[in-house]
Enzyme design. Structure first.
Site, PDB file in Angstrom:
ATOM      1  N   GLU A  55       0.857  -1.202  -0.009  1.00 17.19           N
ATOM      2  CA  GLU A  55       0.032  -0.023   0.089  1.00 17.19           C
ATOM      3  C   GLU A  55       0.900   1.285  -0.096  1.00 17.19           C
ATOM      4  O   GLU A  55       1.736   1.586   0.919  1.00 17.19           O
ATOM      5  CB  GLU A  55      -0.943   0.128   1.308  1.00 17.19           C
ATOM      6  CG  GLU A  55      -1.872   1.229   1.424  1.00 17.19           C
ATOM      7  CD  GLU A  55      -2.729   1.302   2.483  1.00 17.19           C
ATOM      8  OE1 GLU A  55      -3.283   2.385   2.787  1.00 17.19           O
ATOM      9  OE2 GLU A  55      -2.925   0.342   3.134  1.00 17.19           O
ATOM     10  N   LYS A 108      -8.034 -15.549  16.143  1.00 14.10           N
ATOM     11  CA  LYS A 108      -8.210 -15.258  14.786  1.00 14.10           C
ATOM     12  C   LYS A 108      -9.787 -14.799  14.208  1.00 14.10           C
ATOM     13  O   LYS A 108     -10.075 -14.899  13.249  1.00 14.10           O
ATOM     14  CB  LYS A 108      -7.757 -16.286  13.711  1.00 14.10           C
ATOM     15  CG  LYS A 108      -6.145 -16.644  14.024  1.00 14.10           C
ATOM     16  CD  LYS A 108      -5.899 -17.801  12.923  1.00 14.10           C
ATOM     17  CE  LYS A 108      -4.478 -18.057  12.796  1.00 14.10           C
ATOM     18  NZ  LYS A 108      -3.954 -18.743  14.377  1.00 14.10           N
ATOM     19  N   HIS A 161      -2.572  10.140  -1.683  1.00 13.18           N
ATOM     20  CA  HIS A 161      -2.604   9.056  -2.277  1.00 13.18           C
ATOM     21  C   HIS A 161      -2.707   9.158  -3.785  1.00 13.18           C
ATOM     22  O   HIS A 161      -2.132   8.320  -4.797  1.00 13.18           O
ATOM     23  CB  HIS A 161      -4.092   8.454  -2.010  1.00 13.18           C
ATOM     24  CG  HIS A 161      -3.984   7.685  -0.728  1.00 13.18           C
ATOM     25  ND1 HIS A 161      -3.750   6.283  -0.675  1.00 13.18           N
ATOM     26  CD2 HIS A 161      -3.989   7.835   0.683  1.00 13.18           C
ATOM     27  CE1 HIS A 161      -3.706   5.739   0.593  1.00 13.18           C
ATOM     28  NE2 HIS A 161      -3.934   6.926   1.510  1.00 13.18           N
TER      29      HIS A 161
END
Length: 594
Positions: A275, A404, A578
């Protein structure tokens, strides 16, 4: 050729000895037997030692169970217990000798000097290849004890060595040749006659196995794996540890954010991510924290959990076990049973009808600890089966752990490392580095992280993007990425301090699950990232300290990431950043058409 033991003269035979048969072609010369331990018949000697073994074993197990229940040290023994231990040792020695002599001799063959060999075919020349018969020929009588010496005289000096070579020779088969041909193996995997999962076992070459499996997958699917790297990875390092049936490895770029000034120490934080802006944003947060004097982080709790589910015939029996487990008087007994694999900290139960969920919590040192706590829990369940024989263990994990999965029990009680981290960001730093104001950050945090998350019904998600940082650090340092679910539970708090000039920011993360040993931490790349942080492997000075430091680094990095992202949003820079750093300049239409 026939090979038989040469009898020792002037020595009586054992009472259970029988004439040599065709199945006794190879026997050691003059070997002692376990049944010679007592001058008694064989059946009586064996029966005596069998009875002794099981009797003293039952006696000792009963005594040890009583000691555990009464918190009596196991090394304190009475005279009767000492006698039982000696009897047990004697019976074990006898039984091992009785059943183990032939087995050991079949593996470790005695030297040629201890064998006597007889030639059935006296007309065979000395240099002729010798083939050991499996049965005695019907038209030839087996040699007797009296003609052994004569037969030995007729044998050449190389007969014994030739016999050994012929016996140990394994001529190659067609299957051996096929295993040398990679293309043949690929064809067998594609056809299903050679299981893909057995390549490493059959070939004993992990790199070669991965290449063969990769080619088989490409032929079966008709798709290319050319973009997936194969070379440059140690596949033996993951065998039986990290990944089964590998065909390559995925490349994830690793960036460094920092220095992060945390508890007076500087850390350069490795982050594996795809990312854009994430590492840059976290790095800006680290800078703001650094110039403001650093952050303070505290581990308030450290314990991994496992919660099996057991069932009884009635809710009353389930409640009885609950009261037994939660009784402080029984905790020491449970700890003695559990502590072979970890240090038991607490036991808490939740009942649902006839079902009981038992949440064990224990310290696991520098390991993340799931396997350790599971082994300890299994020990306790086996122990409880004695007093609660009607207890039916439905599963070693009943999801009350909870692993989890987002769960309130982890958010409230904690799991792994429970950490709180704080920093005071000065007003001028907020303006110059973060390009925002303290009041804007405080208001946005209240509306977004607190009220907005509550409106969404969030569970442990009262933050801007804690999971972004947690996932990146976990991938870089070899943690279990699936545990990002509960490890990202975080509440971010912001308030104005020092008469409204400065910003106090904190992150509270009750279930950071990390370790510095085991799992993916042993891989070369992940081990290097742990080394950068100074927490590689287990701490020799203070067990568990390396994993706790890693947990504080995770929390400190989350704080830096929260600070930077919230500043970007409040200043209206998120979309602009971004668009600048997180957009590809390649023509995707050309890439998809190629």
């Amino acid at each position: 050729m026939d090979v038989r033991p040469h009898p020792v003269k002037n020595q009586p035979r054992h009472r259970s000895a029988k004439p040599a048969t065709s199945g006794e072609l190879l026997k050691p010369h003059n070997q002692p037997k376990a049944s010679d331990a007592l001058p008694l018949p064989l059946y009586f000697t064996s029966g005596l030692f069998f009875t002794m073994f099981f009797s003293v074993m039952y006696f000792l197990l009963q005594r040890w169970r009583d000691k555990i229940r009464n918190s009596v040290p196991l090394h304190v023994v009475t005279l009767s217990e000492l006698a039982a231990i000696l009897s047990l040792i004697a019976s074990v020695i006898y039984l091992v000798g009785f059943f183990g002599i032939d087995f050991v001799q079949s593996i470790i063959r005695p030297s040629p000097d201890s064998w006597e060999i007889e030639d059935e075919d006296k007309s065979a020349p000395c240099g002729q290849t010798l083939i050991m018969p499996t049965v005695v020929s019907e038209n030839k009588k087996p040699p007797t004890e009296h003609n052994y010496d004569e037969i030995l005289k007729n044998m050449g000096p190389g007969s014994i060595s030739n016999l050994s070579k012929q016996k140990n020779k394994n001529p190659p088969t067609s299957s051996d040749h096929m295993l040398d041909d990679d293309d043949e193996i690929v064809k067998m995997v594609v056809q299903g006659t050679f299981p893909s999962y057995a390549l490493e076992t059959k070939l004993s070459d992990c790199n070669r196995s991965a290449a063969i499996r990769r080619e088989a997958v490409q032929r079966i699917t008709g798709k290319s794996l050319s973009g997936l790297p194969l070379d440059g990875f140690d596949y033996e390092s993951i065998l039986g540890k990290c990944c089964e049936m590998p065909v390559g490895y995925v490349q994830i770029p690793v960036g460094i954010a920092g220095p992060l000034l945390l508890n007076g120490d500087e850390f350069f934080v490795p982050m594996a991510t795809t990312e854009g802006c994430l590492v840059a944003s976290t790095n800006r947060g680290c800078k703001a924290v650094y110039v403001s004097g650093g952050a303070t982080c505290v581990v308030v709790k450290d314990g991994m959990t496992r919660a099996p589910v057991v069932r009884f015939g009635s809710a009353k029996r389930a409640a009885e076990l609950k009261m037994f487990l939660e009784d402080p008087l029984n905790f020491e007994t449970l700890a003695v049973v559990f502590n072979k694999f970890g240090r038991l900290q607490s036991v808490r139960c939740a009942i649902a009808g006839k079902n009981l969920y038992v949440r064990f919590c224990c310290a696991t040192g520098d390991a993340m600890g799931m396997n350790m706590v599971s082994k300890g829990v299994q020990n306790v369940l086996d122990f409880l089966q004695t007093d609660f024989p009607d207890m039916d263990v439905m599963g070693i994990s009943g999801n009350y752990c909870s692993d989890k999965k987002p769960a309130a029990v982890n958010w409230i009680e904690g799991r792994g490392k429970s950490v709180v981290c704080e920093a005071v960001i000065k007003e001028e730093v907020a303006q110059k580095v973060l390009k925002t104001t303290v009041s804007a950050l405080v208001e946005l945090n209240m509306l977004k992280n607190l009220t907005g998350s509550a409106m969404a019904g969030a569970l442990g998600g009262f933050n801007a993007h804690a999971s972004n940082i947690v996932s990146a650090v976990y991938l870089a340092t070899g943690q279990d990425p699936a545990q990002n679910v509960e490890s990202s539970h975080c509440i971010t708090m912001m308030e104005a301090v020092n008469e409204g000039r400065d910003l106090h920011i904190s992150v509270t993360m009750p279930s950071i699950e990390v370790g510095t040993v085991g799992g993916g931490t042993q891989l070369a790349s992940q081990s290097a990232c742990l080394n950068i942080l100074g927490v590689k492997g287990a701490s020799k000075d203070e067990p568990g300290s390396n994993s706790r430091v890693l947990a504080t680094v995770v929390a400190g990095s989350v704080l830096a990431g929260e600070l930077s992202l919230m500043s970007a949003i409040s200043a209206g820079q998120l979309v602009k950043s971004h668009m600048k750093y997180n957009r590809s300049t390649k023509d995707m239409s050309k890439l998809t058409s190629s």
